[in-house]
Design an enzyme around this catalytic site. Structure first.
Site, short mmCIF file in Angstrom:
data_model
loop_
_atom_site.label_atom_id
_atom_site.label_comp_id
_atom_site.label_asym_id
_atom_site.label_seq_id
_atom_site.Cartn_x
_atom_site.Cartn_y
_atom_site.Cartn_z
N LYS A 1 8.01 13.71 -13.78
CA LYS A 1 7.18 14.02 -14.45
C LYS A 1 5.74 13.74 -14.28
CE LYS A 1 8.90 9.06 -15.87
NZ LYS A 1 10.31 9.74 -14.92
N VAL A 2 5.39 13.03 -12.91
CA VAL A 2 4.13 13.18 -12.44
C VAL A 2 3.64 14.04 -11.41
CG1 VAL A 2 2.62 11.87 -10.64
CG2 VAL A 2 4.26 10.51 -11.90
N ASP B 1 12.40 21.04 -5.18
CA ASP B 1 12.44 19.81 -6.69
C ASP B 1 14.20 20.38 -6.56
OD1 ASP B 1 13.88 17.92 -7.77
OD2 ASP B 1 11.72 17.16 -8.90
N VAL C 1 1.21 9.80 -3.24
CA VAL C 1 1.08 8.88 -4.37
C VAL C 1 2.81 8.47 -4.93
CG1 VAL C 1 -0.49 8.61 -7.09
CG2 VAL C 1 -1.06 10.32 -5.15
N ARG D 1 5.30 7.29 -3.49
CA ARG D 1 6.28 6.06 -1.77
C ARG D 1 6.21 6.10 -0.49
NH1 ARG D 1 5.73 3.71 -5.84
NH2 ARG D 1 7.17 2.42 -7.22
N ASP E 1 -1.82 6.69 -0.86
CA ASP E 1 -2.26 5.57 -1.80
C ASP E 1 -1.03 4.55 -1.48
OD1 ASP E 1 -3.47 3.75 -4.33
OD2 ASP E 1 -2.03 4.50 -5.75
N GLU F 1 3.33 -3.11 1.77
CA GLU F 1 2.50 -2.92 0.81
C GLU F 1 1.73 -4.61 1.50
OE1 GLU F 1 2.77 -0.27 -2.40
OE2 GLU F 1 2.50 1.23 -1.58
N HIS G 1 -2.51 1.46 -4.12
CA HIS G 1 -1.29 1.47 -4.65
C HIS G 1 -2.12 1.29 -6.40
CE1 HIS G 1 2.87 1.21 -5.20
NE2 HIS G 1 2.51 1.88 -6.20
N LEU G 2 -3.30 2.32 -6.09
CA LEU G 2 -3.49 2.93 -7.68
C LEU G 2 -3.44 3.25 -8.23
CD1 LEU G 2 -7.56 2.07 -6.28
CD2 LEU G 2 -6.03 -0.11 -7.04
N GLY G 3 -2.12 3.98 -8.07
CA GLY G 3 -2.09 5.57 -8.91
C GLY G 3 -1.33 4.72 -10.38
N1 LIG Z 1 1.46 5.77 -6.91
C1 LIG Z 1 1.65 4.90 -8.11
O1 LIG Z 1 1.21 3.96 -8.65
C2 LIG Z 1 3.15 5.11 -8.78
C3 LIG Z 1 2.84 5.80 -10.55
C4 LIG Z 1 4.20 6.41 -10.59
C5 LIG Z 1 4.95 6.62 -10.09
N2 LIG Z 1 4.79 6.50 -8.99
C6 LIG Z 1 5.73 7.50 -8.06
O2 LIG Z 1 6.16 8.71 -7.99
C7 LIG Z 1 7.24 9.11 -7.84
C8 LIG Z 1 7.80 10.10 -8.91
O3 LIG Z 1 7.85 8.81 -10.24
P1 LIG Z 1 8.05 10.16 -11.64
O4 LIG Z 1 7.08 9.24 -12.88
O5 LIG Z 1 7.58 12.09 -11.27
O6 LIG Z 1 9.09 10.54 -11.70
P2 LIG Z 1 10.32 11.31 -11.74
O7 LIG Z 1 11.91 10.53 -11.66
O8 LIG Z 1 10.23 11.27 -13.35
O9 LIG Z 1 10.29 12.28 -11.10
C9 LIG Z 1 11.23 12.39 -9.56
C10 LIG Z 1 11.62 13.48 -9.24
O10 LIG Z 1 11.88 13.45 -7.82
C11 LIG Z 1 13.21 14.46 -7.88
N3 LIG Z 1 13.78 14.35 -6.84
C12 LIG Z 1 14.47 13.03 -5.70
N4 LIG Z 1 15.09 13.49 -5.22
C13 LIG Z 1 14.26 14.65 -4.74
C14 LIG Z 1 14.25 15.20 -3.05
N5 LIG Z 1 15.16 14.82 -2.16
N6 LIG Z 1 13.41 16.64 -2.86
C15 LIG Z 1 11.88 16.44 -3.64
N7 LIG Z 1 12.91 16.24 -5.70
C16 LIG Z 1 13.35 14.79 -5.69
C17 LIG Z 1 13.69 14.06 -8.29
O11 LIG Z 1 14.32 15.12 -9.09
C18 LIG Z 1 12.63 13.75 -10.09
O12 LIG Z 1 12.49 15.63 -10.96
C19 LIG Z 1 8.35 8.00 -7.56
O13 LIG Z 1 8.28 7.58 -6.73
C20 LIG Z 1 7.39 6.66 -8.22
O14 LIG Z 1 7.62 5.65 -8.02
C21 LIG Z 1 3.98 6.59 -8.43
O1 LIG Z 2 6.38 3.31 -9.34
C1 LIG Z 2 5.31 3.45 -9.97
O2 LIG Z 2 5.32 2.97 -11.63
C2 LIG Z 2 4.24 2.99 -9.42
O3 LIG Z 2 3.74 2.45 -8.01
C3 LIG Z 2 3.44 1.76 -9.99
O4 LIG Z 2 3.42 0.00 -9.26
P1 LIG Z 2 2.48 -0.99 -9.74
O5 LIG Z 2 3.55 -1.10 -10.85
O6 LIG Z 2 2.94 -0.99 -8.60
O7 LIG Z 2 1.38 -0.04 -9.64
#
Ligand SMILES: NC(=O)c1ccc[n+]([C@@H]2O[C@H](COP(=O)([O-])OP(=O)(O)OC[C@H]3O[C@@H](n4cnc5c(N)ncnc54)[C@H](O)[C@@H]3O)[C@@H](O)[C@H]2O)c1
Ligand SMILES: O=C(O)[C@H](O)COP(=O)(O)O
Length: 616
Positions: free
Chosen positions: A222-223, A242, A301, A303, A327, A332, A351-353
């Site tokens: 998604k992201v 991916d 952004v 983990r 981020d 943390e 961690h502001l994503g």
């Molecule tokens: N910093 C933040 O505040 C913040 C906010 C939202 C999401 N996130 C993090 O961002 C990441 C992605 O979130 P998302 O909502 O897009 O999740 P998502 O599940 O939609 O996408 C993750 C993608 O990673 C792929 N993947 C799995 N293993 C893999 C590998 N070994 N190599 C390459 N790709 C691989 C999956 O197939 C999937 O398409 C997660 O770690 C989530 O926790 C962080």
């Molecule tokens: O995985 C997530 O959704 C993000 O890392 C956001 O984490 P947070 O809710 O602690 O801001």
């Protein structure tokens, strides 16, 4: 539905030895009726009665349950800051305790009084938390995407459903990745700090341009896909890696999916968007950095744990990595003296994503709805540790769900006292559907529920069914028999075979020596259609008395008058025989549970060779 705060009932352990014709199963009212599943899209014939018991999926694997009492509200503890709109929804349904910044010990101390816990990424929901909850905690809601801070195995083992809010912060995270990418490449943070310190360093903070460069998006979910879309707008050439992403999705965004090494070795910028899993843990390490283009710039952004932070510091020191924008961190908050955070080529945010006003309101609503739904017993669409069953599948399977559980309950009660279930439990589905169009996970879970609950104090639901069966050494196998016919009907029949067991009703044994029961759904009503090798036709409602007898006139009347005389209402009777005046099986449905002496009177009728009372 509502839940009383303290657990009130302990279900007495029941062994197979106590299952004899005169000892009934413990009253079902002992079992907490938690919540009946609400099936908004389920349309059943008006005469179909959904069994509360069958459709309760809500977790509690403990022998002590928080009982449900009308009027009482469940308790939800919110352990990290949650948007007001979500809190308002929760308050309509539950007692909400906003207890931020709890220590692990404080969380463990509170948890046994809570039915649900809502966290973000800052709270570790460890095995200790599930153990401390003593079975009361039924739902953990992760207000966000990443569930790496929740011990999923421990949750599943304790029958606790974990739900997340996977969509509401996607855009915020993607925007933050782009913000870090552009800020890093133009040294925005360092230049800002320098100017505020009274300096004017125009030559020091010359940046790099993005246009025409290659960005590798690692994790095209998604992201990642939203980052790719935005990056293309900035004139970047975007590739992605991916292993699980559909090619169509990449094609739709105009992104080429590449193998890992190809993606990292061609990129000027790398942006990480995969989850933290055992496979991705420290995926970016010494070895990986040896393969990147010298001077690559990295954005994370996702983990912190996806990067080996010590290896990154070395790569930054020797110029392998020119800059990083981070981020997220392995720990943390990171230690104050973290070399990575302090590195002059590193831009950091705490961690502001997901932290935009819009995303936090959206996440709060998304998680509140998921937790409320789960507490009501609905199968959550965002369940992380249970199969997600689309509502249309649930709708058509619901009478079969009831059938599967009742057949399981029936089969286990036919096992002779003390012998237990040692062998394999085989479930045979007869269907005209292509196997891909028949999802049996729910049915399997209900068979396990039916088999395990009458003989134990374990509460089985879709979350812990497979785990419970494994724990109890049940080897459950599923077999499908294709039947020519209409695929409109999902299933023609379900059979349960219990191998290597002694039967307390010999007629329940098939020619192969297994206890065998078969059921079908007719007009939306689950019915028992076979016991052993004899056909019967009995509605699976209330309780059943099965009798094997010599076929002769007057039997129905005699049994009926014994029951009538004792004020036991007969709901149906069905007789199956292999030949006139030979052996017959009489199945009698009764609304009430007959007393011991009533059953004895039936057993004393000379023509009755064996009989069994079964509680459904
Ligand atoms: N910093 C933040 O505040 C913040 C906010 C939202 C999401 N996130 C993090 O961002 C990441 C992605 O979130 P998302 O909502 O897009 O999740 P998502 O599940 O939609 O996408 C993750 C993608 O990673 C792929 N993947 C799995 N293993 C893999 C590998 N070994 N190599 C390459 N790709 C691989 C999956 O197939 C999937 O398409 C997660 O770690 C989530 O926790 C962080
Ligand atoms: O995985 C997530 O959704 C993000 O890392 C956001 O984490 P947070 O809710 O602690 O801001």
């Amino acid at each position: 539905m509502a839940l009383l705060p303290p657990p009130t009932h302990s279900l007495p352990p029941l062994t197979l030895t106590s299952l004899n014709p005169t000892t009934s199963l413990p009253s079902l009212s002992f079992l907490p009726p938690f919540a009946s599943i609400s099936l908004p899209s389920v349309r059943l014939p008006s005469h179909h009665h959904l069994s509360n018991r069958s459709l309760r999926f809500l977790p509690s694997a403990s022998s002590s349950f928080a009982a449900v009492a009308a009027g009482a509200k469940p308790t939800v503890i919110v352990a990290e800051k949650l948007g007001e709109a979500g809190l308002a929804l929760l308050r309509e349904f539950a007692n909400v305790d906003c207890a931020y910044d709890l220590s692990p010990e404080e969380l463990c101390a509170k948890i046994s009084l809570c039915d649900a816990l809502i966290v973000r990424s800052g709270t570790k929901v460890t095995r200790d938390v599930f153990e401390a909850s003593k079975g009361r905690l039924k739902v953990v809601g992760r207000a966000g995407v990443g569930i790496d801070n929740v011990d999923l195995l421990a949750a599943t083992e304790s029958g606790c459903l974990v739900v997340n809010a996977p969509t509401a912060n996607t855009i915020a995270a993607a925007e933050h990745a782009i913000a870090l990418l552009t800020a890093m490449s133009r040294n925005v943070a360092a230049a800002d700090a320098s100017l505020k310190a009274g300096k004017w360093q125009r030559n020091k903070y010359i940046g790099v341009s993005l246009v025409g460069k290659t960005l590798a998006v690692m994790g095209f979910g998604k992201v990642g896909s939203e980052v790719a879309r935005r990056a293309k707008g900035l004139g970047l050439h975007v590739v992605a890696h991916d292993p699980y992403a559909p090619v169509d999705r990449a094609r739709a965004v105009g992104v080429e999916l590449l193998p890992f090494d190809d993606a990292i070795s061609t990129a000027d910028f790398i942006s990480l968007h995969m989850p933290l899993t055992p496979t991705t843990n420290k995926l970016f390490n010494e070895e990986t950095f040896a393969k990147v283009k010298k001077g690559v710039r990295i954005v994370n952004v996702a983990r912190g744990g996806v990067i080996d932070e010590e290896a990154l510091v070395r790569a930054l020191d020797d110029g392998t990595v020119a800059q990083a924008a981070l981020d997220v961190f392995t720990e943390e908050p990171p230690p104050r003296d973290s070399r990575l955070v302090q590195h002059e080529n590193v831009t950091v945010t705490p961690h502001l994503g997901a932290s935009t006003m819009e995303a936090q309101e959206g996440v709060a609503i998304e998680i509140a709805q998921a937790v409320i739904g789960a507490l009501k017993g609905e199968l959550a669409a965002t369940a992380v540790n249970a199969p997600m069953v689309p509502s249309e599948v649930l709708s058509e399977l619901s009478p079969y769900v009831t059938l599967a559980e009742k057949l399981g309950r029936l089969a286990v009660q036919l096992v002779s006292g003390g012998s237990g279930i040692k062998g394999v439990v085989k479930v045979v589905y007869t269907s005209s559907r292509d196997p891909d169009d028949l999802d049996t996970r729910l049915l399997r879970a209900m068979v396990i529920k039916g088999i395990v609950e009458p003989i134990s104090s374990v509460f089985v639901n879709i979350v812990n069914a497979d785990y419970v069966s494994k724990q109890r050494g049940l080897r459950l196998s599923e077999e499908r028999i294709f039947l020519d016919g209409s695929p409109e009907i999902p299933l023609h029949s379900i059979q349960i075979h219990l191998a290597n067991v002694e039967a307390r009703f010999a007629s329940a044994l098939s020619d192969a020596g297994d206890i065998r029961v078969e059921g079908r759904v007719k007009d939306g009503i689950p019915r028992l259609t076979m016991v052993g090798s004899l056909s019967v036709d009995v509605s699976l409602e209330g309780n059943v008395i099965l009798c094997r007898q010599v076929d002769q006139p007057g039997m129905i009347g005699r049994v009926g008058s014994i029951l009538g005389g004792k004020n036991v209402n007969v709901s149906f009777m069905s007789v199956a025989r292999n030949a006139p005046r030979k052996q017959a099986i009489m199945a009698i449905g009764v609304d009430e549970e007959p007393e011991k002496e009533t059953l004895q009177m039936i057993g004393e009728i000379p023509a009755i060779e064996e009989f069994v009372f079964l509680k459904l």
